[in-house]
Design an enzyme around this catalytic site. Structure first.
Site, PDB file in Angstrom:
ATOM      1  N   ASP A  81     -16.009 -56.344   7.180  1.00 16.76           N
ATOM      2  CA  ASP A  81     -16.926 -56.753   8.237  1.00 16.76           C
ATOM      3  C   ASP A  81     -16.218 -56.500   9.576  1.00 16.76           C
ATOM      4  OD1 ASP A  81     -19.104 -57.597   9.637  1.00 16.76           O
ATOM      5  OD2 ASP A  81     -19.357 -59.469   8.572  1.00 16.76           O
TER       6      ASP A  81
HETATM    7  C1  BGC Z   1     -21.898 -58.811  10.862  1.00 15.55           C
HETATM    8  C2  BGC Z   1     -22.317 -57.757   9.869  1.00 15.55           C
HETATM    9  C3  BGC Z   1     -22.752 -56.512  10.590  1.00 15.55           C
HETATM   10  C4  BGC Z   1     -21.593 -56.035  11.442  1.00 15.55           C
HETATM   11  C5  BGC Z   1     -21.873 -54.736  12.157  1.00 15.55           C
HETATM   12  C6  BGC Z   1     -20.892 -58.273  11.881  1.00 15.55           C
HETATM   13  O1  BGC Z   1     -20.695 -59.165  12.907  1.00 15.55           O
HETATM   14  O2  BGC Z   1     -21.354 -59.917  10.172  1.00 15.55           O
HETATM   15  O3  BGC Z   1     -23.327 -58.248   9.038  1.00 15.55           O
HETATM   16  O4  BGC Z   1     -23.153 -55.534   9.681  1.00 15.55           O
HETATM   17  O5  BGC Z   1     -21.296 -57.031  12.394  1.00 15.55           O
HETATM   18  O6  BGC Z   1     -22.774 -54.880  13.158  1.00 15.55           O
END
Ligand code: BGC
Length: 771
Positions: A296
């Site tokens: 993530d």
């Molecule tokens: C979120 C993810 C997301 C990623 C990219 C993160 O803050 O937890 O679910 O895909 O950002 O935007």
């Protein structure tokens, strides 16, 4: 051009590289074998640095169609792409931009390996469907798959080839802001939705121009953050992990999801990103997952804050050992993996494995055949926002609405809903009724702000009644994108009076209240589940003037609306429904669509009951404990144990009755199957759809079992007066659970079964499973 050199080298090296280098397991199809060979050939000519480059993902960082960045982070990222040190980009979108960044990777690097372009396609791309929690409320898997397909086709037409969705995190905690992004509290429903959504994104052919790779996230247990506080610690039992959290991820894997994303949270002391048990043992070994795992955002670097790694170098080591294949924005892999391999701290085979997984998905997407295959400006114009897509999201929005209450007001002949189309004086109240931004939610991705149809606009289409609009009060004040509790209106009641006066003069009042779209989603946990700001007061003031109120809720999580349930005759759960919100709501209020949604999460009576869920354990002192006057049973002193509205609950303008529950056997072995038949009749005045639900209880277990578990459902359409027989199968797949033996097993013993229209279903039978 680089591409042809690359093809030549690959063609030559296929003959040079021995088959023994091909370590991929479970390769069944010829296509897959061909791709594996190509990947191995490519790996054979890649330097260690280039392989690590594939494992590096950057956020979009400059206007790629503008001047080249000079200096700072942007220049560094740009240089990295040119040096072949970037495998993927996120948040670059639109054909022009994607083409420009892809051109650097393909035409300016030594090997010309295309980038995979990722984006959060959460509930649509530009044409937005309802938030995922709302879609789950439809219990209509075909519709969910179709809606995801629409999202995939728009994203693909914009140059994107990888969606960071579906989020398949189970959550029982309405305080957590991200419940809006999942399918609710139940692993069975969650698994079905996960499967449908992966199929919707990926279709049957990943290389088609309207399909993209999906990503099951967040692996794992992110939805169990303590006290619903975003990013908080997760500490759960092995049984909860296996029996509740993992099934939707397993379903996504069964649907051949190409990627997984790990999670920000720690799980029982080990951060998910550095968790080898999750990513290597379960995902890659036990489930045989062949795709790749992306971290993530910055979660590799966050191992430091977790207190699990002392610096980025150690974080890189722990993450790659744990099976995280791609680093989103931590710079940890690109800066440290090469040294770690050279120092012998990370085995080069792990780098090969990660790069192989990433390259394989790129091949499957067809990016090596044509890196610009998702970049067609003509298609972009045709597909995005097409009439067909708008119709599809409208249809999905109607299916997502849940009718929570619909009663007669004293002195009236019929229930408040559906509304008559002629002769009514209607007052519409609430800032959200005239808000064309809030229905887009906080994960609006590429949708333009202020592009949703409002409830006011939707209702105006029905010209037979008079309609007056009064705001009553603001929900949010200020910059919506930065909204949190501080910017909710908690004081200004100056427009109450006007709204109350208008209500007094009307036949029916429609009040649209709830959360602003930006009050839900990532980073938006709340400790208060009441209507935010002054809305509850507004509701009560209007009620004093006119009791004929239809309350339409807009929200991304279960709210505690106990007062409304006691007083307001009609309540409609309308979530954040996306681009066509207002039209969908109007069509339901006027009865042009008969609501058929069912809640995917229990609604609490107050926040103190949370986490509240239907599949709880009985405890040693359950609800039915003999003398309720005593205090020594599992309960609260101030409120009942039951939720306000249970999981699976939702009404229709018609009524359904259940009867003739028949089991073809009442005794089976652990490998046996029972056919269950039930008659469902539409006894009301309207044609309608019912979600027929089957629950079981395994009475005694080596690990205690929930009081009820959803194990089957079917959404069926019934004309008024019609009866249908719905058939379910009880088989080992649904009877098994992760037992005290640490195995998926069916345990012999007694079982109860219920069928009905929600998790309180009362039509009951029993059966026995023998050795
Ligand atoms: C979120 C993810 C997301 C990623 C990219 C993160 O803050 O937890 O679910 O895909 O950002 O935007």
């Amino acid at each position: 051009m680089k591409k042809s050199i690359l093809s030549l080298i690959i063609a030559l090296s296929i003959t040079l590289i021995s088959n023994s280098q091909n370590k991929q397991e479970n390769i069944s199809t010829t296509a897959s074998t061909k791709i594996d060979k190509k990947v191995d050939s490519l790996l054979g000519i890649m330097t260690l640095k280039e392989k690590i480059g594939q494992m590096n993902q950057y956020n979009g960082f400059w206007d790629v169609t503008g001047p080249t960045p000079k200096g700072g982070d942007a220049a560094k990222k740009y240089e990295h792409i040119k040096a072949g040190l970037v495998g993927s980009m996120l948040n670059v979108r639109g054909v022009k931009e994607v083409k420009a960044v892809q051109k650097i990777a393909v035409e300016e690097t030594r090997l010309g390996i295309p980038l995979i372009i990722g984006f959060d396609v959460i509930h649509g791309y530009k044409t937005l469907s309802p938030i995922p929690l709302a879609e789950a409320a439809s219990w209509d898997l075909e519709a969910i798959q179709k809606s995801t397909q629409v999202a995939a086709s728009e994203a693909a037409a914009s140059g994107i080839n990888w969606a960071f969705a579906p989020m398949v995190d189970i959550s029982r905690d309405a305080r957590w802001g991200r419940v809006m992004e999942g399918a609710g509290e139940d692993p069975f429903l969650g698994s079905k939705v996960a499967f449908a959504r992966v199929k919707g994104f990926q279709g049957d052919d990943l290389s088609a121009v309207n399909t993209i790779a999906a990503c099951a996230k967040h692996f794992a247990a992110y939805g169990f953050a303590e006290a619903g506080r975003e990013y908080n610690t997760v500490d759960i039992s092995e049984s909860t992990l296996y029996n509740t959290v993992l099934p939707p991820f397993k379903a996504a894997n069964d649907a051949s999801v190409r990627t997984f994303m790990n999670a920000f949270n720690e799980l029982n002391g080990i951060p998910s990103t550095g968790n080898a048990f999750l990513q290597r043992d379960i995902l890659k070994k036990e489930w045989g997952f062949q795709g790749f795992v992306v971290s993530d955002w910055g979660s590799i670097g966050e191992l430091k804050a977790h207190g699990y790694a002392k610096n980025n170098k150690e974080a890189a080591k722990l993450s790659v050992l744990a099976g995280s294949d791609m680093d989103m924005e931590s710079y940890a892999y690109v800066e440290h993996l090469e040294t770690l391999v050279k120092e012998g701290k990370v085995d080069g085979a792990l780098i090969d494995d990660a790069a192989r997984r990433i390259l394989k998905v790129k091949y499957e997407l067809g990016l090596f055949d044509d890196p610009y295959r998702y970049c067609d400006e003509k298609r972009e114009k045709q597909v995005i926002g097409s009439k067909e897509n708008i119709d599809a999201v409208l249809s999905m929005a109607k299916k997502s609405i849940v009718l929570l209450k619909n009663e007669k007001v004293s002195g009236q002949e019929s229930k408040l809903l559906p509304l008559k189309k002629q002769g009514l004086n209607i007052t519409l109240i609430g800032a959200l009724a005239n808000d064309n931004d809030s229905p887009l939610g906080s994960w609006r991705t590429s949708a333009d702000p202020n592009t949703a149809v409002t409830v006011l606009e939707g209702l105006k289409q029905y010209k037979g009644n008079t309609l007056v609009y009064k705001k009553g009060a603001d929900v949010a004040i200020g910059e919506a994108a930065f909204i949190n509790e501080i910017t909710i209106n908690t004081t200004d009641k100056s427009e109450f009076g006007e709204a109350v006066e208008a209500a007094r003069k009307s036949d029916v009042v429609i009040m649209v209240l709830g959360e602003h779209g930006y009050q839900t989603g990532e980073g938006r946990s709340r400790t208060d589940l009441n209507l935010p700001g002054v809305q509850q007061e507004l509701l009560e003031e209007v009620y004093k003037a006119n009791k004929n109120i239809v309350l339409v809720l807009n929200n991304g999580r279960p709210l505690a609306i106990t007062w409304a349930d006691e007083h307001i005759p009609a309540i409609v759960e309308a979530w954040h429904l996306g681009t066509q919100a207002g039209n969908a709501i109007a069509q339901v209020l006027y009865g042009d669509y008969n609501p058929s949604g069912k809640l995917p999460m229990s609604f609490p009576r107050n926040v103190g009951q949370v986490p509240i869920y239907y599949n709880y354990k009985n405890t040693g002192r359950p609800l039915a404990y003999e003398d309720k006057k005593m205090v020594f049973w599992s309960h609260y002193g101030d409120v009942e144990n039951t939720p306000l509205y249970p999981f699976g609950y939702g009404k229709s303008y018609t009524d359904f009755s259940y009867g003739n529950l028949i089991l073809d056997k009442t005794e089976i072995s652990v490998t046996g199957e029972i056919k269950v038949l039930v008659d469902v009749t539409n006894t009301g005045k309207y044609d309608g759809e019912e979600v027929v639900q089957l629950y079981i209880r395994d009475l005694i277990g080596s690990i205690t079992r929930p009081v009820r578990e959803l194990k089957g459902f079917e959404k069926t359409t019934l004309k008024t007066g019609e009866t249908k027989t719905v058939i379910f199968s009880i088989n080992p797949e649904i009877l098994q659970f992760y037992t005290a033996n640490k195995k998926w097993e069916v345990e012999p013993g007694d079982f109860d079964i219920w069928i009905g229209g929600d998790s309180n279903a009362s039509l009951k039978a029993s059966f026995v499973v023998t050795e």
